[in-house]
Motif scaffolding. Structure first.
Motif, mmCIF file in Angstrom:
data_model
loop_
_atom_site.group_PDB
_atom_site.id
_atom_site.type_symbol
_atom_site.label_atom_id
_atom_site.label_comp_id
_atom_site.label_asym_id
_atom_site.label_seq_id
_atom_site.Cartn_x
_atom_site.Cartn_y
_atom_site.Cartn_z
ATOM 1 N N TRP A 69 16.133 49.663 -15.601
ATOM 2 C CA TRP A 69 17.374 50.155 -15.115
ATOM 3 C C TRP A 69 17.283 50.133 -13.874
ATOM 4 C CZ3 TRP A 69 22.089 50.758 -17.214
ATOM 5 C CH2 TRP A 69 22.216 50.609 -18.392
ATOM 6 N N GLU A 70 16.522 50.630 -13.108
ATOM 7 C CA GLU A 70 16.288 50.594 -11.522
ATOM 8 C C GLU A 70 16.714 49.430 -11.065
ATOM 9 O OE1 GLU A 70 12.733 52.286 -10.350
ATOM 10 O OE2 GLU A 70 12.963 54.140 -11.247
ATOM 11 N N HIS A 71 15.982 48.104 -11.451
ATOM 12 C CA HIS A 71 16.398 46.684 -11.058
ATOM 13 C C HIS A 71 17.832 46.427 -11.622
ATOM 14 C CE1 HIS A 71 12.419 45.651 -10.235
ATOM 15 N NE2 HIS A 71 12.060 46.158 -11.446
ATOM 16 N N ARG A 72 18.556 46.854 -12.357
ATOM 17 C CA ARG A 72 19.746 46.501 -12.689
ATOM 18 C C ARG A 72 20.739 47.373 -11.834
ATOM 19 N NH1 ARG A 72 19.302 46.791 -19.375
ATOM 20 N NH2 ARG A 72 18.451 44.829 -19.595
ATOM 21 N N LEU A 73 20.480 48.572 -11.637
ATOM 22 C CA LEU A 73 21.173 49.544 -10.594
ATOM 23 C C LEU A 73 21.005 48.769 -9.255
ATOM 24 C CD1 LEU A 73 20.590 52.968 -12.046
ATOM 25 C CD2 LEU A 73 22.741 51.707 -12.186
ATOM 26 N N ARG A 74 20.061 48.429 -8.891
ATOM 27 C CA ARG A 74 19.831 47.783 -7.640
ATOM 28 C C ARG A 74 20.610 46.536 -7.382
ATOM 29 N NH1 ARG A 74 14.466 46.740 -7.210
ATOM 30 N NH2 ARG A 74 14.209 49.210 -6.992
ATOM 31 N N ALA A 75 20.565 45.634 -8.338
ATOM 32 C CA ALA A 75 21.399 44.573 -8.475
ATOM 33 C C ALA A 75 22.797 44.847 -8.256
ATOM 34 C CB ALA A 75 21.002 43.510 -9.865
ATOM 35 N N ILE A 76 23.372 45.793 -8.825
ATOM 36 C CA ILE A 76 24.848 46.043 -8.920
ATOM 37 C C ILE A 76 25.019 46.728 -7.459
ATOM 38 C CG2 ILE A 76 26.372 47.821 -9.912
ATOM 39 C CD1 ILE A 76 25.140 47.650 -12.384
ATOM 40 N N LYS A 77 24.244 47.638 -7.104
ATOM 41 C CA LYS A 77 24.346 47.941 -5.692
ATOM 42 C C LYS A 77 24.479 46.772 -4.596
ATOM 43 C CE LYS A 77 22.524 51.105 -2.166
ATOM 44 N NZ LYS A 77 21.570 50.541 -1.164
ATOM 45 N N ASP A 78 23.588 45.819 -4.612
ATOM 46 C CA ASP A 78 23.481 44.666 -3.759
ATOM 47 C C ASP A 78 24.706 43.916 -3.930
ATOM 48 O OD1 ASP A 78 20.972 45.532 -2.840
ATOM 49 O OD2 ASP A 78 20.060 44.104 -4.231
ATOM 50 N N LEU A 79 25.323 43.530 -5.271
ATOM 51 C CA LEU A 79 26.420 43.117 -5.329
ATOM 52 C C LEU A 79 27.741 43.481 -4.622
ATOM 53 C CD1 LEU A 79 26.126 41.616 -9.033
ATOM 54 C CD2 LEU A 79 26.359 40.333 -7.092
ATOM 55 N N THR A 80 27.913 45.078 -4.836
ATOM 56 C CA THR A 80 29.132 45.778 -4.219
ATOM 57 C C THR A 80 28.941 45.684 -2.791
ATOM 58 O OG1 THR A 80 27.749 47.694 -4.595
ATOM 59 C CG2 THR A 80 29.213 47.181 -6.343
ATOM 60 N N GLU A 81 27.659 45.908 -2.201
ATOM 61 C CA GLU A 81 27.625 45.800 -0.769
ATOM 62 C C GLU A 81 27.831 44.222 0.002
ATOM 63 O OE1 GLU A 81 23.778 47.498 -0.085
ATOM 64 O OE2 GLU A 81 24.378 49.270 -0.384
ATOM 65 N N ARG A 118 4.762 54.757 -21.380
ATOM 66 C CA ARG A 118 4.517 53.551 -20.792
ATOM 67 C C ARG A 118 6.000 52.881 -21.098
ATOM 68 N NH1 ARG A 118 -0.813 53.641 -22.234
ATOM 69 N NH2 ARG A 118 -0.397 52.140 -23.859
ATOM 70 N N TRP A 119 6.353 53.009 -22.439
ATOM 71 C CA TRP A 119 7.516 52.200 -22.841
ATOM 72 C C TRP A 119 8.854 52.622 -22.016
ATOM 73 C CZ3 TRP A 119 11.919 54.711 -25.117
ATOM 74 C CH2 TRP A 119 12.952 53.982 -25.615
ATOM 75 N N MET A 120 8.793 54.019 -21.727
ATOM 76 C CA MET A 120 10.002 54.719 -21.049
ATOM 77 C C MET A 120 9.659 54.617 -19.616
ATOM 78 S SD MET A 120 10.407 58.438 -22.649
ATOM 79 C CE MET A 120 8.980 58.998 -22.599
ATOM 80 N N ASP A 121 8.643 54.371 -19.232
ATOM 81 C CA ASP A 121 8.384 53.827 -17.711
ATOM 82 C C ASP A 121 9.078 52.508 -17.538
ATOM 83 O OD1 ASP A 121 7.495 56.281 -16.598
ATOM 84 O OD2 ASP A 121 5.316 55.606 -17.102
ATOM 85 N N ALA A 122 8.835 51.466 -18.502
ATOM 86 C CA ALA A 122 9.260 50.192 -18.267
ATOM 87 C C ALA A 122 10.900 50.237 -18.239
ATOM 88 C CB ALA A 122 8.555 49.225 -19.391
#
Length: 114
Positions: free
Chosen positions: A97-109, A88-92
């Motif tokens: 990280w998925e949220h952070r990477l999505r935010a970075i992707k959104d910023l670059t786009e 559960r800790w690893m899933d969280a």
């Protein structure tokens, strides 16, 4: 030797315990067979009974095994609740990280092109 049925086991203790292939094999054997002794475990492994005892101590510190004394014999059983907590800790962590990477992707786009 831990005898608690719900040892906490920090995620790092669990990951360290599972990093060794012999310990993973010991745990898999305990899950498959149920309770057994270190002598029985050593019979199916390429290590000595003393080495198995040391591996069991690491698994015990992580809360992944329980020891029960019956007369002169100590029997070990797998305890998987700590592994579920670590999962559960690893899933969280993966979700963060998925949220952070999505935010970075959104910023670059959204950034204006050259």
């Amino acid at each position: 030797m831990t005898t608690s049925t719900d040892s906490e086991g920090a995620p790092e203790d669990i990951l360290v315990a599972l990093a060794d292939p012999i310990r993973r094999q010991i745990l898999a054997t305990l899950v498959g067979r149920g309770g057994t002794t270190s002598t029985s475990l050593a019979a199916g492994l390429p290590v000595t009974r003393q080495a198995v005892a040391k591996h069991l101590a690491v698994l015990d510190r992580a809360g992944l095994v329980r020891a029960h004394r019956t007369g002169r014999e100590v029997r070990y059983e797998a305890e998987l609740r700590p592994m579920k907590r670590a999962t559960r800790w690893m899933d969280a962590l993966a979700t963060q990280w998925e949220h952070r990477l999505r935010a970075i992707k959104d910023l670059t786009e959204e950034a204006p092109g050259p």
